[in-house]
Design an enzyme around this catalytic site. Sequence first.
Site, PDB file in Angstrom:
ATOM      1  N   TYR A   1     -18.259  62.047   3.677  1.00 31.25           N
ATOM      2  CA  TYR A   1     -16.811  62.151   3.830  1.00 31.25           C
ATOM      3  C   TYR A   1     -16.142  62.661   2.564  1.00 31.25           C
ATOM      4  CZ  TYR A   1     -16.907  59.498   8.226  1.00 31.25           C
ATOM      5  OH  TYR A   1     -17.123  59.077   9.500  1.00 31.25           O
TER       6      TYR A   1
ATOM      7  N   LYS B   1     -23.234  27.357   1.308  1.00 32.18           N
ATOM      8  CA  LYS B   1     -22.041  28.005   1.857  1.00 32.18           C
ATOM      9  C   LYS B   1     -22.304  29.509   2.053  1.00 32.18           C
ATOM     10  CE  LYS B   1     -20.124  28.507  -2.820  1.00 32.18           C
ATOM     11  NZ  LYS B   1     -19.221  27.889  -3.810  1.00 32.18           N
TER      12      LYS B   1
HETATM   13  C1  LIG Z   1     -19.993  27.492  -4.896  1.00 35.20           C
HETATM   14  C2  LIG Z   1     -19.815  26.265  -5.676  1.00 35.20           C
HETATM   15  C3  LIG Z   1     -20.898  25.708  -6.375  1.00 35.20           C
HETATM   16  C4  LIG Z   1     -22.219  26.410  -6.518  1.00 35.20           C
HETATM   17  O1  LIG Z   1     -22.124  27.259  -7.614  1.00 35.20           O
HETATM   18  P1  LIG Z   1     -23.389  28.108  -8.113  1.00 35.20           P
HETATM   19  O2  LIG Z   1     -22.912  28.726  -9.359  1.00 35.20           O
HETATM   20  O3  LIG Z   1     -23.701  29.102  -7.053  1.00 35.20           O
HETATM   21  O4  LIG Z   1     -24.486  27.130  -8.321  1.00 35.20           O
HETATM   22  C5  LIG Z   1     -20.713  24.486  -6.997  1.00 35.20           C
HETATM   23  N1  LIG Z   1     -19.513  23.857  -6.954  1.00 35.20           N
HETATM   24  C6  LIG Z   1     -18.451  24.372  -6.319  1.00 35.20           C
HETATM   25  C7  LIG Z   1     -17.169  23.624  -6.316  1.00 35.20           C
HETATM   26  C8  LIG Z   1     -18.559  25.588  -5.674  1.00 35.20           C
HETATM   27  O5  LIG Z   1     -17.496  26.105  -5.037  1.00 35.20           O
END
Ligand SMILES: *Cc1c(COP(=O)(O)O)cnc(C)c1O
Length: 384
Positions: free
Chosen positions: A263, A36
């Site tokens: 800034y 993701k």
């Molecule tokens: C993002 C996510 C993962 C992966 O988690 P990591 O700690 O990056 O391995 C696993 N399960 C769900 C439901 C997630 O949203």
Amino acid sequence: MYRDTWAEIDLTQIRENIIEIRKFLPRSTKLMAVVKANAYGHGDIETAKEAVEAGADYLACAFIEEAIRIRNAGLQQPILILTPIRPELVPLALEHDLMLTVTQASWFHEMRKYKPIHTPHKLSVHVKMDTGLGRIGIRTQEEWLEMVPWLRAPDVVVDGFYTHFATAGEADNRYLQLQIQRFLEMKEWSSISRIPINHYHCAGSVAALRFPELCMDMARIGAAIYGFYPEKLVPNIQLKPAFSMHSRLLQMKKLKEGEYVGYNNAYQTDSDQWIGTVPIGYADGWSQRMQNSEVLVEGVRAKIIGKISMDQLMVKLPMYFPEGSKVTFVGYSGDQEIQIQELANHIGGVSQEITSSITDRVLRIYKEGGGVHHEITGSRTKTY
Ligand SMILES: *Cc1c(COP(=O)(O)O)cnc(C)c1O
């Protein structure tokens, strides 16, 4: 590449991490590679391909757009969407052969308007249980029983039943134990209802690496693939980051004592000082919270001073460097290294927050076996 700011992604390292993780998990546990958020900023399609070649059985995305991108890149593995989608998008998900996370009976009720029960496609779902993260999922047996009739439909396959932990990264594992206890009870509900379920799963990276025996049928591994994990809590595995990021000095100037930089006059020199400007800013994902963190200029540590602006930031240098000198934000330069963990500590966040924030404006250069392979930014691809 026209711009002097780029990220390098070491695909070989991603592959090695996955192979190490695979060895660590019980044999019967499938590995779901979580790609993701543009594979935590590493490039979704490149990472997904590498993950599959390294032995990932499943892929996971957060949203349907992400999943469609990966499916359209030609990957054939099952892809789970971790966040529920709107019911009217079910036909789109089926068209791309995507698995859905479901959390509510009312969703199925609504979904039936868009997928009549006797259509030929089977809908594969993973039911999400909330055992204490308090995010999405079923909490009570009542909610589960409401869901059951929908799960029995002839065109529905329950490929998974899962939960997610809140405190896997904390040394104290009492809350994790409580969540496991609840999950085991919920697993019982599913057995009593006699719903055939292909995979039970609960562990993300940290839980899977700390307690491999908990993994059940599948582990959902994101962070660890990219080399992010709490080394102290998991001493028996060695994973390395695959991400580094660099730029070049755009301009050098020597400011007199008492001059301002950036800034809001946020920095004032306390002596005559060399100041270098680097073409990267918060629109690249280098947040203003990075102010006062360090970079490497040709292997020499230098502090980011003043406010980080949208496209540029300034560093305070201990000596003169020629314009065009390499500036490293993450990774090695000479014998020095800036680790993502150091930056995560600086902003009070986690490593994946930093890499996943790097925007499309920063070119990703992919390396395999040490050499440069090809580069991609947004929709542009260039192969050497
Ligand atoms: C993002 C996510 C993962 C992966 O988690 P990591 O700690 O990056 O391995 C696993 N399960 C769900 C439901 C997630 O949203």
